[in-house]
Write an enzyme that holds these catalytic residues in place. Sequence first.
Site, PDB file in Angstrom:
ATOM      1  N   TRP A 127     106.374  45.727  38.731  1.00 45.64           N
ATOM      2  CA  TRP A 127     104.934  46.098  38.666  1.00 45.64           C
ATOM      3  C   TRP A 127     104.908  47.565  38.319  1.00 45.64           C
ATOM      4  O   TRP A 127     105.532  48.330  39.195  1.00 45.64           O
ATOM      5  CB  TRP A 127     104.083  45.548  39.632  1.00 45.64           C
ATOM      6  CG  TRP A 127     102.874  45.949  39.864  1.00 45.64           C
ATOM      7  CD1 TRP A 127     101.912  45.739  38.983  1.00 45.64           C
ATOM      8  CD2 TRP A 127     101.981  46.609  41.067  1.00 45.64           C
ATOM      9  NE1 TRP A 127     100.549  45.993  39.257  1.00 45.64           N
ATOM     10  CE2 TRP A 127     100.809  46.505  40.542  1.00 45.64           C
ATOM     11  CE3 TRP A 127     102.308  46.906  42.315  1.00 45.64           C
ATOM     12  CZ2 TRP A 127      99.746  46.917  41.384  1.00 45.64           C
ATOM     13  CZ3 TRP A 127     101.256  47.560  42.930  1.00 45.64           C
ATOM     14  CH2 TRP A 127      99.897  47.351  42.601  1.00 45.64           C
ATOM     15  N   ASP A 208     107.357  42.644  48.301  1.00 44.17           N
ATOM     16  CA  ASP A 208     106.153  42.521  48.104  1.00 44.17           C
ATOM     17  C   ASP A 208     105.682  41.146  47.707  1.00 44.17           C
ATOM     18  O   ASP A 208     106.232  40.596  46.724  1.00 44.17           O
ATOM     19  CB  ASP A 208     106.090  43.333  46.559  1.00 44.17           C
ATOM     20  CG  ASP A 208     104.587  43.586  46.129  1.00 44.17           C
ATOM     21  OD1 ASP A 208     103.500  42.800  46.602  1.00 44.17           O
ATOM     22  OD2 ASP A 208     104.070  44.435  45.476  1.00 44.17           O
ATOM     23  N   ALA A 210     102.724  39.169  46.696  1.00 45.93           N
ATOM     24  CA  ALA A 210     101.339  39.295  46.470  1.00 45.93           C
ATOM     25  C   ALA A 210     100.869  37.911  45.742  1.00 45.93           C
ATOM     26  O   ALA A 210      99.531  37.866  45.645  1.00 45.93           O
ATOM     27  CB  ALA A 210     101.386  40.219  45.093  1.00 45.93           C
ATOM     28  N   LYS A 243      94.859  37.471  45.231  1.00 44.46           N
ATOM     29  CA  LYS A 243      95.043  36.317  44.561  1.00 44.46           C
ATOM     30  C   LYS A 243      94.702  34.982  45.221  1.00 44.46           C
ATOM     31  O   LYS A 243      93.807  34.039  44.882  1.00 44.46           O
ATOM     32  CB  LYS A 243      96.396  36.331  43.737  1.00 44.46           C
ATOM     33  CG  LYS A 243      96.339  37.533  42.789  1.00 44.46           C
ATOM     34  CD  LYS A 243      96.919  38.710  43.408  1.00 44.46           C
ATOM     35  CE  LYS A 243      97.142  39.648  42.314  1.00 44.46           C
ATOM     36  NZ  LYS A 243      97.349  41.150  43.031  1.00 44.46           N
TER      37      LYS A 243
END
Length: 393
Positions: A127, A208, A210, A243
């Site tokens: 990212w 991470d 997400a 999300k």
Amino acid sequence: MLSNLKDQPADKILTLMQSFREDPRDEKLDLGVGVYKDASGHTPIMSAVKKAEAWLLESETTKSYTGLAGDPAYAAAMRSLVLADSVAADRVAAIATPGGTGAFRQGVDLIRTASPEATVWVSAPTWPNHLSILKTTGTPFVEYRYFDASTGHVDFDGMIADLDSAKEGDVVLLHGCCHNPTGANLTDDQWRQVADLLLRKKLVPMVDLAYQGFGDGLDADAQGTRILAETQPEMLIGASCSKNFGIYRERTGILFAIGDAAQTKTVQGNLNHLNRQNYSFPPDHGARLVSTILTDDALRAEWQAELEGMRTGMLDLRQQLADELRQRTNSDRFDFIAQHRGMFSRLGVDADKVETMRRDHGVYMVGDSRMNIAGLNADTVPILAAAIAKTCG
């Protein structure tokens, strides 16, 4: 003073969004923006979130600050969601953060406080904001091989070979699931091999997470993170609720730090200090919604059902696109799209072909060929497949 400032480079995704809005064509596809969209192109508010908000409106009695670490109920609910029983609660320190981005930034600052000589190893690609934050904070980083554009899968041998050269105390940044920007994930067996390498090299994993719930399911998507939590003496985890709860603008994230239980109080104090130095008290509205949903059986069931519908809908779109491309190209070149998970896939084509699809077909994706599967629906998949086949087939 202000006259000394220089223009910052424009964000590529925001620039792409602006170009899409200015494109007068009726038949155009926005596959660049990184948010979930339903079949009508709308980012909906989940029904469980609406109900939790209504309950909160009626029951909330104050808008005073929470603690520096945020609401303890939120931390406990998220610890259960992410880690289950993979690690003892007394080994886990946590702070609420403004989204997953805030969690990553606070994690980097914790690394710099605890081990300023550590290098952070990041996947190639990753990212973009990971790299931006590392550069802004002056944190040394090195890329390790991850994605093989020729196959559309993880270059696991290259990954292991690169990480084997990391030095003791270095930090390895890993995507817990639904790798952004490629959509290519590690298998459970590969996670275990990574865990073995981390232990042998005395490296610290930083995960991470997400997109939990967007790939193979809530528990399956956390499996890699839990494998590490079960095996590593120290670990950092940044998780986002943007999300899977659809609360992007509420900026709801959390940073976990796992270590020796005897050090948890000190670690927690340092996390609290980081929050105090950055934004003092974290935002609470989104965190309160999440903890309300996760601790109420009916709301949790409703949320999980809606999340499962989002997940399986994206899998259906992936399979439809892979089938369309197989038919149009008469090859299995793009079959990997159906095997990827989450919102994103990376086609593995060069920037010139991406630009050709934008110019000739109104297909907007990021220049590295990352596309948002959630920007499609059953009617637009054939349009995208035709553009890819004509341009890249």
